[in-house]
Design a protein around this motif. Sequence first.
Motif, PDB file in Angstrom:
ATOM      1  N   ARG A 180       9.074  -9.946  -1.981  1.00  0.00           N
ATOM      2  CA  ARG A 180       9.701  -9.801  -0.661  1.00  0.00           C
ATOM      3  C   ARG A 180      10.641 -10.981  -0.462  1.00  0.00           C
ATOM      4  O   ARG A 180      10.249 -12.124  -0.548  1.00  0.00           O
ATOM      5  N   ILE A 221      12.004  -5.484  -0.053  1.00  0.00           N
ATOM      6  CA  ILE A 221      10.972  -5.463  -1.085  1.00  0.00           C
ATOM      7  C   ILE A 221      11.658  -5.086  -2.393  1.00  0.00           C
ATOM      8  O   ILE A 221      12.340  -4.057  -2.460  1.00  0.00           O
ATOM      9  N   GLU A 225       5.517  -6.723  -6.647  1.00  0.00           N
ATOM     10  CA  GLU A 225       6.840  -6.716  -6.006  1.00  0.00           C
ATOM     11  C   GLU A 225       7.104  -8.049  -5.315  1.00  0.00           C
ATOM     12  O   GLU A 225       6.196  -8.833  -5.071  1.00  0.00           O
TER      13      GLU A 225
END
Length: 139
Positions: A130, A53, A128
């Motif tokens: 991934r 992440i 965020e």
Amino acid sequence: MILDWPTELPRPERNTWSATHQDARRKRQNDAGPPGYSRRFSSVAKLVSLSVILDRNQKAIFDLFFEEDCGYGTALFHMPDPTTDGWALLTSDGVPLLTGDGQPLLMSKIWLCAWGDDVPKETIQGTEFRKTFSVVVMP
């Protein structure tokens, strides 16, 4: 020259971690009964799927490392073993071993990696990113 995994990137997520060894067996089919196996090769790589992440800055670092430094996944690199590197060394009772000044002794292990079959895939989680990908840990 072998590259180093960027230190600015976080440890991989635990819930997406998957590891297996390359199958080094050669299957022999017998006329009757169960199959037999022999070694196909002596060195066995570990195949690891993982994800990290990342914030926006870390995403830029990851992208630069994969695209520019590693030539879109064609270069080898050193990566800290997320299951060992930086973890406290424990006694048989599970108590951390300490240095003379009371700091825990940490284990260290570095992998020599190639990018795996799964090139980085990106998804967004809120603000965020991934990155999910696989690596081949060389024997």
